[in-house]
Design an enzyme around this catalytic site. Structure first.
Site, PDB file in Angstrom:
ATOM      1  N   ARG A 126       0.812  -1.276   0.124  1.00 36.83           N
ATOM      2  CA  ARG A 126       0.097  -0.061  -0.041  1.00 36.83           C
ATOM      3  C   ARG A 126       0.848   1.221  -0.110  1.00 36.83           C
ATOM      4  NH1 ARG A 126      -4.282   0.928   4.508  1.00 36.83           N
ATOM      5  NH2 ARG A 126      -2.241   0.015   5.832  1.00 36.83           N
ATOM      6  N   ARG A 163       0.049  -6.186  13.955  1.00 32.11           N
ATOM      7  CA  ARG A 163      -1.473  -5.554  13.627  1.00 32.11           C
ATOM      8  C   ARG A 163      -2.451  -6.756  13.359  1.00 32.11           C
ATOM      9  NH1 ARG A 163      -0.466  -1.844   9.017  1.00 32.11           N
ATOM     10  NH2 ARG A 163      -2.720  -1.349   9.154  1.00 32.11           N
TER      11      ARG A 163
END
Ligand code: AP5
Length: 205
Positions: A126, A163
């Site tokens: 990303r 995460r």
């Protein structure tokens, strides 16, 4: 319309939220974006900055305080879309109380389902346009030449795993919480972004 988008990091919450924001004319409220804005402005508590960059969750109360202030803004009157909040059951309970005090309640909680291996690949590739906030993927949705791009500190491989673990241990508990209230709709988040959007819109009907 009061909607929550839930899903693991990289499931496409931000991508879908930006579309829904335009479509329904309601603000997207992302606690992640708000924390990053505070980081860029140099006002984020150093302890939270370290937690975020390593892929952990900041304390519940910090996120709740941000939301408590934000939902009273004028642009939230017609509704809003929460992206990345709540992330824990205590946050969800606090949100319920904040809304009840204002005579409001959630309409839907939409969960985006994506397999973990795909999530890792989405996050590591990303990139975000520094100026517009537009979200790109180096392979599936490449940025135009010359775009000034940002690679989030928490999108580095060492933070991504943490995460995803945090989602599985803390945020996944939200799903039965909202399911029990009859608000949860599950959406397959795999496919082209506009295909996922069609499914999200169906879940909001
Ligand atoms: P936050 O900013 O909320 O990050 P996140 O939940 O980890 O979610 P992401 O923004 O990483 O992913 P996304 O689901 O929005 O995916 P995207 O659309 O970008 O939070 C960051 C941090 O802040 C947290 O780790 C925590 O420390 C802190 N924080 C925030 N809120 C908190 C809270 N409430 N409590 C405590 N701490 C909090 O898509 C990802 C990539 O995939 C992109 O490259 C995109 O182009 C691509 N993509 C999207 N959809 C598709 C598709 N359909 N097909 C192919 N590629 C796709």
């Amino acid at each position: 319309m009061l909607v929550v988008l839930v899903g693991p990091p990289g499931s496409g919450k931000g991508t879908q939220a930006k579309f829904l924001r335009e479509r329904f004319g309601i603000p997207q409220i992302s606690t992640g974006d708000m924390f990053r804005a505070a980081k860029a402005a140099g006002t984020l508590d150093q302890r939270y900055l370290e937690i975020m960059d390593k892929g952990g969750l900041v304390p519940d109360q910090a996120a709740i305080d941000l939301i408590a202030k934000r939902i009273d803004a004028d642009d939230c009157k017609p509704g809003f879309l929460l992206d990345g909040f709540p992330r824990t059951v205590p946050q969800a309970e606090a949100l319920g109380e904040l809304l009840a005090k204002r005579g409001r309640s959630l309409d839907r909680v939409v969960q985006l389902d994506v397999d973990r291996t795909l999530l890792e690949e989405r996050l590591i590739h990303r990139r975000t346009d520094k100026g517009t906030g537009h979200i790109y993927h180096l392979i599936y949705n490449p940025p135009p030449p010359g775009a000034e791009l940002e690679h989030r500190a928490d999108d580095r491989p060492e933070a991504v795993g943490k995460r995803l673990d945090a989602y599985e241990t803390m945020t996944a508990a939200l799903l039965p919480y909202y399911d029990g209230k009859g608000l949860l709709r599950r959406v397959d988040g795999v496919g082209k972004p506009d295909e996922v959007t069609v499914r999200v819109l169906a879940a909001l009907e």
